[in-house]
Motif scaffolding. Sequence first.
Motif, short mmCIF file in Angstrom:
data_model
loop_
_atom_site.label_atom_id
_atom_site.label_comp_id
_atom_site.label_asym_id
_atom_site.label_seq_id
_atom_site.Cartn_x
_atom_site.Cartn_y
_atom_site.Cartn_z
N HIS A 25 48.51 36.13 44.93
CA HIS A 25 49.71 36.70 44.30
C HIS A 25 49.32 37.84 43.34
CE1 HIS A 25 53.75 36.87 42.65
NE2 HIS A 25 53.23 36.80 41.44
N HIS A 26 48.32 37.58 42.51
CA HIS A 26 47.86 38.59 41.54
C HIS A 26 47.33 39.83 42.27
CE1 HIS A 26 46.80 39.74 37.46
NE2 HIS A 26 45.53 39.91 37.78
N ALA A 27 46.62 39.61 43.36
CA ALA A 27 46.08 40.73 44.14
C ALA A 27 47.22 41.59 44.69
CB ALA A 27 45.21 40.21 45.28
N ARG A 28 48.24 40.95 45.26
CA ARG A 28 49.38 41.72 45.79
C ARG A 28 50.07 42.50 44.69
NH1 ARG A 28 50.02 36.98 48.55
NH2 ARG A 28 51.73 36.31 47.23
N GLN A 29 50.24 41.88 43.51
CA GLN A 29 50.89 42.55 42.39
C GLN A 29 50.12 43.80 41.96
OE1 GLN A 29 51.16 39.42 39.41
NE2 GLN A 29 53.40 39.48 39.60
N HIS A 30 48.82 43.80 42.17
CA HIS A 30 47.98 44.92 41.73
C HIS A 30 47.53 45.80 42.89
CE1 HIS A 30 47.95 42.41 38.14
NE2 HIS A 30 47.75 43.54 37.49
N GLY A 31 48.23 45.71 44.01
CA GLY A 31 47.99 46.62 45.12
C GLY A 31 46.78 46.34 45.99
N HIS A 32 46.24 45.14 45.91
CA HIS A 32 45.09 44.77 46.74
C HIS A 32 45.59 44.00 47.96
CE1 HIS A 32 42.36 45.99 43.56
NE2 HIS A 32 43.06 45.25 42.71
N SER A 33 46.02 44.73 48.97
CA SER A 33 46.66 44.10 50.13
C SER A 33 45.66 43.37 51.03
CB SER A 33 47.41 45.15 50.95
OG SER A 33 46.52 46.18 51.37
N GLY A 34 44.38 43.65 50.94
CA GLY A 34 43.39 43.03 51.81
C GLY A 34 42.85 41.70 51.32
N VAL A 35 43.34 41.20 50.21
CA VAL A 35 42.83 39.94 49.66
C VAL A 35 43.59 38.77 50.29
CG1 VAL A 35 42.62 38.55 47.57
CG2 VAL A 35 42.11 40.99 47.50
N ALA A 36 42.83 37.84 50.87
CA ALA A 36 43.43 36.65 51.48
C ALA A 36 42.49 35.47 51.24
CB ALA A 36 43.66 36.86 52.96
N PRO B 48 37.85 42.81 45.04
CA PRO B 48 38.16 42.72 43.62
C PRO B 48 38.39 41.29 43.11
CG PRO B 48 40.17 43.18 44.79
CD PRO B 48 39.06 43.11 45.83
N VAL B 49 38.13 40.29 43.96
CA VAL B 49 38.46 38.91 43.62
C VAL B 49 37.80 38.42 42.33
CG1 VAL B 49 38.35 36.51 44.42
CG2 VAL B 49 39.09 38.33 45.98
N PRO B 50 36.50 38.67 42.09
CA PRO B 50 35.92 38.17 40.84
C PRO B 50 36.67 38.63 39.59
CG PRO B 50 34.18 38.83 42.33
CD PRO B 50 35.48 39.29 42.94
N GLN B 51 37.02 39.90 39.54
CA GLN B 51 37.73 40.40 38.36
C GLN B 51 39.16 39.86 38.29
OE1 GLN B 51 36.23 42.29 35.79
NE2 GLN B 51 38.05 41.43 34.83
N LEU B 52 39.82 39.74 39.44
CA LEU B 52 41.18 39.17 39.46
C LEU B 52 41.17 37.75 38.91
CD1 LEU B 52 42.35 40.40 42.98
CD2 LEU B 52 43.13 41.27 40.77
N LEU B 53 40.21 36.95 39.36
CA LEU B 53 40.14 35.56 38.90
C LEU B 53 39.80 35.49 37.42
CD1 LEU B 53 40.30 32.57 39.41
CD2 LEU B 53 37.99 32.66 40.37
N ALA B 54 38.89 36.31 36.96
CA ALA B 54 38.55 36.33 35.53
C ALA B 54 39.78 36.71 34.70
CB ALA B 54 37.40 37.30 35.27
N ASP B 55 40.54 37.69 35.16
CA ASP B 55 41.75 38.10 34.45
C ASP B 55 42.78 36.96 34.41
OD1 ASP B 55 40.60 40.61 34.14
OD2 ASP B 55 41.81 41.55 35.72
N LEU B 56 42.95 36.28 35.52
CA LEU B 56 43.91 35.17 35.58
C LEU B 56 43.52 34.04 34.62
CD1 LEU B 56 44.50 35.01 39.43
CD2 LEU B 56 46.26 35.39 37.69
N LEU B 57 42.24 33.68 34.62
CA LEU B 57 41.80 32.61 33.73
C LEU B 57 41.85 33.02 32.26
CD1 LEU B 57 38.92 31.17 35.91
CD2 LEU B 57 40.99 29.96 35.18
N THR B 58 41.55 34.26 31.98
CA THR B 58 41.66 34.77 30.61
C THR B 58 43.09 34.64 30.12
OG1 THR B 58 39.80 36.29 30.86
CG2 THR B 58 41.42 36.83 29.15
#
Length: 131
Positions: A28-39, A58-68
């Motif tokens: 969900h976070h990836a789609r919100q930030h324009g990363h359409s290839g994340v599955a 970009p998954v490592p940074q997306l996950l770090a941002d979500l947990l932060t």
Amino acid sequence: MKGPNYALALALAEAKWNNSETARRINHHARQHGHSGVAVDKARVGRWIRHGERPRPPVPQLLADLLTEELGQPYTPQSLGIAPSYGVLVALDEHEHQALAEHAAAANMPLEHYAKALLRLALSQGRKGPV
């Protein structure tokens, strides 16, 4: 492959996210930030935890941002064990270690996080001149 990724497992447990919830939030976070290839799926999250696999950007940074955001404390891909990190060994005498531990406790931070924050602060100030 490496062994289990305890840092990631602990952070996800603190957030009370299972593997499915983690995957859902990342996608969900990836789609919100324009990363359409994340599955990401729950099996992939499980491999990150059990086998220490590392997700691709970009998954490592997306996950770090979500947990932060979820836990209200700073996480980086490196602190979660899902990106390369570079260690530094600093030898402290007993009194230095005790003082550092007391300051970390007063800041309500784990000792390792407090030490990293001090180093980052010193490095950022070092750009302006000697510390």
